[in-house]
Design a protein around this motif. Structure first.
Motif, mmCIF file in Angstrom:
data_model
loop_
_atom_site.group_PDB
_atom_site.id
_atom_site.type_symbol
_atom_site.label_atom_id
_atom_site.label_comp_id
_atom_site.label_asym_id
_atom_site.label_seq_id
_atom_site.Cartn_x
_atom_site.Cartn_y
_atom_site.Cartn_z
ATOM 1 N N PHE A 1 33.347 9.416 76.850
ATOM 2 C CA PHE A 1 34.596 8.687 77.046
ATOM 3 C C PHE A 1 34.752 7.580 76.004
ATOM 4 C CE2 PHE A 1 37.036 5.229 78.955
ATOM 5 C CZ PHE A 1 38.184 5.913 79.372
ATOM 6 N N LEU A 2 33.633 6.989 75.620
ATOM 7 C CA LEU A 2 33.663 5.930 74.609
ATOM 8 C C LEU A 2 33.653 6.463 73.187
ATOM 9 C CD1 LEU A 2 31.156 3.430 76.276
ATOM 10 C CD2 LEU A 2 33.655 3.298 76.249
ATOM 11 N N GLY A 3 33.558 7.797 73.038
ATOM 12 C CA GLY A 3 33.616 8.407 71.716
ATOM 13 C C GLY A 3 32.279 8.702 71.086
ATOM 14 N N PHE A 4 31.189 8.701 71.884
ATOM 15 C CA PHE A 4 29.853 8.926 71.335
ATOM 16 C C PHE A 4 29.290 10.295 71.695
ATOM 17 C CE2 PHE A 4 30.201 4.304 71.727
ATOM 18 C CZ PHE A 4 29.879 3.920 70.431
ATOM 19 N N GLY A 5 30.084 11.143 72.308
ATOM 20 C CA GLY A 5 29.601 12.450 72.717
ATOM 21 C C GLY A 5 29.997 13.539 71.735
ATOM 22 N N ALA A 6 30.225 14.738 72.291
ATOM 23 C CA ALA A 6 30.625 15.872 71.464
ATOM 24 C C ALA A 6 31.979 15.587 70.819
ATOM 25 C CB ALA A 6 30.697 17.137 72.307
ATOM 26 N N PRO A 7 32.138 15.857 69.538
ATOM 27 C CA PRO A 7 33.411 15.573 68.864
ATOM 28 C C PRO A 7 34.506 16.522 69.336
ATOM 29 C CG PRO A 7 31.954 16.776 67.394
ATOM 30 C CD PRO A 7 31.148 16.471 68.618
ATOM 31 N N PRO A 8 35.750 16.049 69.391
ATOM 32 C CA PRO A 8 36.862 16.944 69.749
ATOM 33 C C PRO A 8 37.045 17.998 68.670
ATOM 34 C CG PRO A 8 37.664 14.800 68.993
ATOM 35 C CD PRO A 8 36.184 14.686 69.104
ATOM 36 N N PRO A 9 37.597 19.158 69.022
ATOM 37 C CA PRO A 9 38.203 19.513 70.318
ATOM 38 C C PRO A 9 37.257 20.188 71.286
ATOM 39 C CG PRO A 9 38.700 21.215 68.720
ATOM 40 C CD PRO A 9 37.841 20.219 67.999
ATOM 41 N N GLU A 10 35.938 20.003 71.156
ATOM 42 C CA GLU A 10 34.989 20.618 72.083
ATOM 43 C C GLU A 10 35.261 20.148 73.507
ATOM 44 O OE1 GLU A 10 32.811 22.964 71.452
ATOM 45 O OE2 GLU A 10 33.488 23.005 69.368
ATOM 46 N N PRO A 11 35.258 21.061 74.477
ATOM 47 C CA PRO A 11 35.522 20.657 75.866
ATOM 48 C C PRO A 11 34.356 19.857 76.439
ATOM 49 C CG PRO A 11 34.940 22.990 75.764
ATOM 50 C CD PRO A 11 35.064 22.524 74.343
ATOM 51 N N GLU A 12 34.653 18.678 76.933
ATOM 52 C CA GLU A 12 33.653 17.816 77.560
ATOM 53 C C GLU A 12 34.396 16.897 78.515
ATOM 54 O OE1 GLU A 12 30.592 15.340 78.681
ATOM 55 O OE2 GLU A 12 32.415 14.597 77.724
ATOM 56 N N TRP A 13 33.864 16.737 79.709
ATOM 57 C CA TRP A 13 34.597 16.016 80.746
ATOM 58 C C TRP A 13 34.918 14.587 80.340
ATOM 59 C CZ3 TRP A 13 30.805 18.004 85.032
ATOM 60 C CH2 TRP A 13 31.139 19.321 85.346
ATOM 61 N N GLY A 14 33.967 13.873 79.770
ATOM 62 C CA GLY A 14 34.238 12.504 79.357
ATOM 63 C C GLY A 14 35.272 12.425 78.251
ATOM 64 N N GLY A 15 35.196 13.352 77.297
ATOM 65 C CA GLY A 15 36.191 13.388 76.233
ATOM 66 C C GLY A 15 37.575 13.726 76.753
#
Length: 296
Positions: free
Chosen positions: A236-250
């Motif tokens: 959610f803060l932008g430190f996870g998988a980069p878009p457009p990969e599906p991820e709940w926080g993103g």
């Protein structure tokens, strides 16, 4: 007045504890509806992680400008996002990275925490003091803040997020393992094994480690849900998988920009995270309750 049959009364009194014990045993192993629902949901998550195309047929990255911001209907059950992508498909495909993060981070935290906990609980006093003072310093920081500090050094990405969340959970497991090791170290069977001439390493591997880690494994099941939440928060803060990969926080991070007009962009990912954490925690708490011999 008819005389009281004393033998029958004695037999009834003797049978009552047995009846009570059987009733308690049945209640202990009774299947509760909430536990069944939690188990079914976790099973659904496992299927979605292994074979997501069994549940949805679309592509989570397929976009269509004409279908953007489409509300839930008979064609798109959960609606579409700002790029016209099916939210249901993206939710299902986001299960795998979330579960991988939760399980992997828990494994890292449990492994390192066990090593530090055993070193503190079974080592000399100076080592115990040094390890636990370091653990206390790390426990002063919230897990999410500590994970953010670690990501600052390692960089962004799914793998680094797993490492950061796992390391952030190490102090918690280290304290638990140390406490269990101190209890087990003074147990009678450990002293008996030492008296019979069993080596120190053999005593640790055969007696201390299995009995100290067993309750921690059950608590780690509950920790999986917390690590999933931490991973979603980092995304959610932008430190996870980069878009457009599906991820709940993103998905939550993107959906908050359109919350006033497209509530479904936030509602469904938030519901997925909530149900996942509640289901895993319910199963973990049930395992913990039964390991302690408590009634449901």
């Amino acid at each position: 007045m008819a005389p009281i049959n004393q033998s029958a009364s004695v037999g009834l009194i003797a049978a009552e504890p047995l009846f009570v014990a059987r009733r308690r045993k049945v209640r202990r192993w009774a299947i509760r509806p909430g536990l069944v629902l939690a188990g079914l949901f976790v099973l659904l998550l496992v299927i979605a992680a292994i074979q997501p195309h069994w549940l949805v047929a679309g592509d989570p990255l397929e976009a269509s400008a004409r279908q953007a911001f489409r509300a839930p209907d008979s064609l798109y059950w959960l609606g579409t996002d700002e790029n016209g992508r099916d939210i249901l498909t993206r939710l299902v495909y986001a299960v795998r990275p979330s579960l991988v993060l939760g399980l992997s981070a828990t494994a890292i935290g449990l492994l390192l925490g066990t090593l530090f906990g055993l070193a503190a609980g079974l080592g000399p006093r100076w080592l115990d003091g040094a390890v636990m003072r370091g653990v206390d310093v790390l426990l002063a920081f919230p897990d999410l803040l500590l994970a953010l500090v670690i990501i600052t050094f390692f960089g962004q990405g799914q793998l680094n997020t797993i490492i950061a969340v796992g390391i952030a959970s190490v102090p918690r497991y280290a304290r638990l393992v140390r406490a269990q090791a101190l209890v087990v170290r003074g147990a009678g069977y450990v002293e008996a094994a030492t008296t019979l001439g069993l080596g120190r390493h053999a005593v640790i591997l055969r007696h201390v480690l299995p009995n100290a880690i067993k309750p921690i494994l059950i608590l780690a099941t509950i920790g999986i849900g917390g690590n999933i939440v931490s991973g979603a928060a980092l995304s959610f803060l932008g430190f996870g998988a980069p878009p457009p990969e599906p991820e709940w926080g993103g998905m939550l991070a993107v959906g908050r920009n359109y919350l006033a007009n497209a509530w479904w962009l936030v509602a469904w990912p938030a519901l997925a995270i909530t149900l996942t954490v509640v289901s895993i925690s319910t199963i973990g708490r049930e395992l913990l309750r039964r390991s302690e011999g408590k009634r449901p």
